[in-house]
Scaffold this motif. Structure first.
Motif, PDB file in Angstrom:
ATOM      1  N   VAL A 125       0.858  -1.191   0.000  1.00  0.00           N
ATOM      2  CA  VAL A 125       0.000   0.000   0.000  1.00  0.00           C
ATOM      3  C   VAL A 125       0.888   1.233   0.000  1.00  0.00           C
ATOM      4  O   VAL A 125       1.826   1.325   0.809  1.00  0.00           O
ATOM      5  CB  VAL A 125      -0.943   0.018   1.231  1.00  0.00           C
ATOM      6  N   TYR A 126       0.584   2.160  -0.907  1.00  0.00           N
ATOM      7  CA  TYR A 126       1.325   3.425  -0.955  1.00  0.00           C
ATOM      8  C   TYR A 126       0.382   4.546  -0.532  1.00  0.00           C
ATOM      9  O   TYR A 126      -0.714   4.688  -1.073  1.00  0.00           O
ATOM     10  CB  TYR A 126       1.875   3.702  -2.358  1.00  0.00           C
ATOM     11  N   ARG A 127       0.808   5.352   0.444  1.00  0.00           N
ATOM     12  CA  ARG A 127      -0.025   6.419   1.009  1.00  0.00           C
ATOM     13  C   ARG A 127       0.408   7.779   0.474  1.00  0.00           C
ATOM     14  O   ARG A 127       1.590   8.125   0.509  1.00  0.00           O
ATOM     15  CB  ARG A 127       0.075   6.409   2.541  1.00  0.00           C
ATOM     16  N   ILE A 128      -0.578   8.548   0.010  1.00  0.00           N
ATOM     17  CA  ILE A 128      -0.330   9.881  -0.542  1.00  0.00           C
ATOM     18  C   ILE A 128      -1.204  10.897   0.182  1.00  0.00           C
ATOM     19  O   ILE A 128      -2.427  10.724   0.267  1.00  0.00           O
ATOM     20  CB  ILE A 128      -0.641   9.915  -2.052  1.00  0.00           C
ATOM     21  N   ARG A 191      -5.415  -0.740  -7.048  1.00  0.00           N
ATOM     22  CA  ARG A 191      -6.628  -0.048  -6.595  1.00  0.00           C
ATOM     23  C   ARG A 191      -6.255   1.290  -5.971  1.00  0.00           C
ATOM     24  O   ARG A 191      -5.238   1.406  -5.272  1.00  0.00           O
ATOM     25  CB  ARG A 191      -7.356  -0.939  -5.590  1.00  0.00           C
ATOM     26  N   ILE A 192      -7.085   2.295  -6.199  1.00  0.00           N
ATOM     27  CA  ILE A 192      -6.886   3.638  -5.627  1.00  0.00           C
ATOM     28  C   ILE A 192      -8.116   3.986  -4.806  1.00  0.00           C
ATOM     29  O   ILE A 192      -9.239   3.995  -5.324  1.00  0.00           O
ATOM     30  CB  ILE A 192      -6.665   4.684  -6.736  1.00  0.00           C
ATOM     31  N   GLU A 193      -7.909   4.280  -3.515  1.00  0.00           N
ATOM     32  CA  GLU A 193      -9.037   4.518  -2.623  1.00  0.00           C
ATOM     33  C   GLU A 193      -8.771   5.705  -1.702  1.00  0.00           C
ATOM     34  O   GLU A 193      -7.626   5.904  -1.265  1.00  0.00           O
ATOM     35  CB  GLU A 193      -9.301   3.283  -1.750  1.00  0.00           C
ATOM     36  N   PRO A 194      -9.814   6.475  -1.387  1.00  0.00           N
ATOM     37  CA  PRO A 194      -9.650   7.539  -0.390  1.00  0.00           C
ATOM     38  C   PRO A 194      -9.656   6.955   1.009  1.00  0.00           C
ATOM     39  O   PRO A 194     -10.284   5.924   1.272  1.00  0.00           O
ATOM     40  CB  PRO A 194     -10.881   8.416  -0.625  1.00  0.00           C
ATOM     41  N   ARG A 195      -8.946   7.579   1.906  1.00  0.00           N
ATOM     42  CA  ARG A 195      -8.956   7.203   3.309  1.00  0.00           C
ATOM     43  C   ARG A 195      -9.224   8.436   4.145  1.00  0.00           C
ATOM     44  O   ARG A 195      -9.036   9.573   3.694  1.00  0.00           O
ATOM     45  CB  ARG A 195      -7.606   6.596   3.711  1.00  0.00           C
ATOM     46  N   ARG A 205      -8.970  21.680   9.667  1.00  0.00           N
ATOM     47  CA  ARG A 205      -9.299  21.045   8.402  1.00  0.00           C
ATOM     48  C   ARG A 205      -8.600  19.691   8.311  1.00  0.00           C
ATOM     49  O   ARG A 205      -7.625  19.434   9.008  1.00  0.00           O
ATOM     50  CB  ARG A 205      -8.905  21.914   7.207  1.00  0.00           C
ATOM     51  N   ASP A 206      -9.124  18.845   7.426  1.00  0.00           N
ATOM     52  CA  ASP A 206      -8.519  17.539   7.191  1.00  0.00           C
ATOM     53  C   ASP A 206      -7.523  17.628   6.045  1.00  0.00           C
ATOM     54  O   ASP A 206      -7.645  18.477   5.167  1.00  0.00           O
ATOM     55  CB  ASP A 206      -9.585  16.506   6.815  1.00  0.00           C
ATOM     56  N   VAL A 207      -6.534  16.745   6.087  1.00  0.00           N
ATOM     57  CA  VAL A 207      -5.600  16.604   4.977  1.00  0.00           C
ATOM     58  C   VAL A 207      -6.026  15.370   4.190  1.00  0.00           C
ATOM     59  O   VAL A 207      -6.031  14.264   4.734  1.00  0.00           O
ATOM     60  CB  VAL A 207      -4.159  16.440   5.486  1.00  0.00           C
ATOM     61  N   PRO A 208      -6.423  15.509   2.915  1.00  0.00           N
ATOM     62  CA  PRO A 208      -6.870  14.355   2.122  1.00  0.00           C
ATOM     63  C   PRO A 208      -5.778  13.296   2.012  1.00  0.00           C
ATOM     64  O   PRO A 208      -4.595  13.607   1.859  1.00  0.00           O
ATOM     65  CB  PRO A 208      -7.179  14.968   0.755  1.00  0.00           C
ATOM     66  N   LEU A 209      -6.201  12.038   2.079  1.00  0.00           N
ATOM     67  CA  LEU A 209      -5.269  10.918   2.032  1.00  0.00           C
ATOM     68  C   LEU A 209      -5.793   9.881   1.048  1.00  0.00           C
ATOM     69  O   LEU A 209      -6.970   9.516   1.088  1.00  0.00           O
ATOM     70  CB  LEU A 209      -5.118  10.299   3.420  1.00  0.00           C
TER      71      LEU A 209
END
Length: 297
Positions: A125-128, A191-195, A205-209
């Motif tokens: 899994v690669y986290r961005i 697969r590419i998924e939001p977390r 505010r949130d930081v998109p991941l």
């Protein structure tokens, strides 16, 4: 002898301060690999035999693992029976307590079991993270793309190019052992998924991941980081789907722009999967092992 046993262990680590999963060369003393530290812990259990760890997945420097695996043979002195699995885990973690390494579980396995070649699949899994305010404790756990947006639809379309059986020569590192590794790999999942993003309370505010998941029986050296870099370039509009296909079809690592490779800190090995039958001891082996007072699972 009955007291010599082969074990499969699963372990996790934060890879930031290690040279990678594998053992370092003898003359390299300034930084060690995860294998060095686990072998040191095993030696502290006073084996009769020299213990060598055979790792299933040799992650690179800076890459993390939630579940890597390895096998080794261990023979206790004075004809003592093999350690039970629970005691082995507890003892290893005691000697690893100063490191960012933890053994999560152990299995007694048959003498011909091999952690690398018996693996059915490996999952990375690669986290961005897409914000400018990533918490300090997460900076070595993700690729922080500041002030950018990603076209996830385009990335998903590009990810489909990787699924299936292909020659991934263009996505292996140029300094890899190309002469010994088959570049044809079968990717079962891309697969590419939001977390849920990091909560930055100070900035309200949130930081998109986003998480990119890759699953295959095996991968080439730096293949996942190169595929991730290509997908991000597509998401940023710097690489077209046509150009990505051309890079794949070139079957040449020189066709891949070297500056496009994703950095190591966002990558996690999350799972190494085995057949349940491979983890079972034969009735003869089990019967020949005397009880230690603690039941094996």
């Amino acid at each position: 002898m009955y007291n010599r046993a082969r074990y499969l262990i699963f372990f996790q680590y934060i890879g930031t301060k290690y040279s990678g999963a594998a053992k370092v060369p003898p003359l390299q003393t300034w930084v060690k690999g995860v294998q060095d530290h686990i072998e040191d812990a095993l030696q502290r259990l006073r084996p009769l035999n020299p213990v060598s760890l055979y790792i299933s997945s040799r992650t690179d420097s800076g890459v993390h693992a939630l579940s890597n695996s390895a096998h080794f043979d261990f023979q206790r002195k004075n004809d003592k029976p093999p350690f039970t699995e629970d005691i082995l885990v507890e003892a290893l973690n005691f000697h690893l307590r100063t490191e960012q390494i933890s053994v999560t579980r152990a299995h007694r396995v048959p003498d011909d079991f091999n952690a690398r070649f018996r693996a059915l699949s490996r999952t990375y899994v690669y986290r961005i993270a897409l914000g400018s305010q990533v918490p300090l404790v997460e900076r070595d756990m993700c690729w922080n793309l500041r002030h950018t947006e990603l076209d996830v639809g385009a990335m998903s379309e590009a990810a489909a190019v990787f699924v299936g059986t292909h020659d991934f020569s263009s996505f292996r590192a140029m300094n890899s052992d190309a002469a010994f590794k088959n570049p044809v790999k079968t990717l079962d999942v891309v697969r590419i998924e939001p977390r849920r993003g990091f909560i930055c309370e100070h900035f309200h505010r949130d930081v998109p991941l986003w998480e990119l998941t890759f699953q295959s029986k095996s991968f080439l050296y730096k293949q996942v980081r190169r595929m991730t870099g290509a997908l991000v370039a597509v998401g940023q509009g710097r690489l077209t789907l046509t150009k990505l296909k051309e890079i794949m079809e070139a079957r040449d690592s020189l066709a891949y722009p070297s500056t496009m490779t994703a950095p190591p800190q966002g990558l996690f090995l999350t799972r190494v999967n085995y057949s349940e039958s491979d983890l079972l001891l034969s009735p003869q082996t089990s019967a020949s092992t005397p009880s230690t007072g603690v039941s094996d699972e």
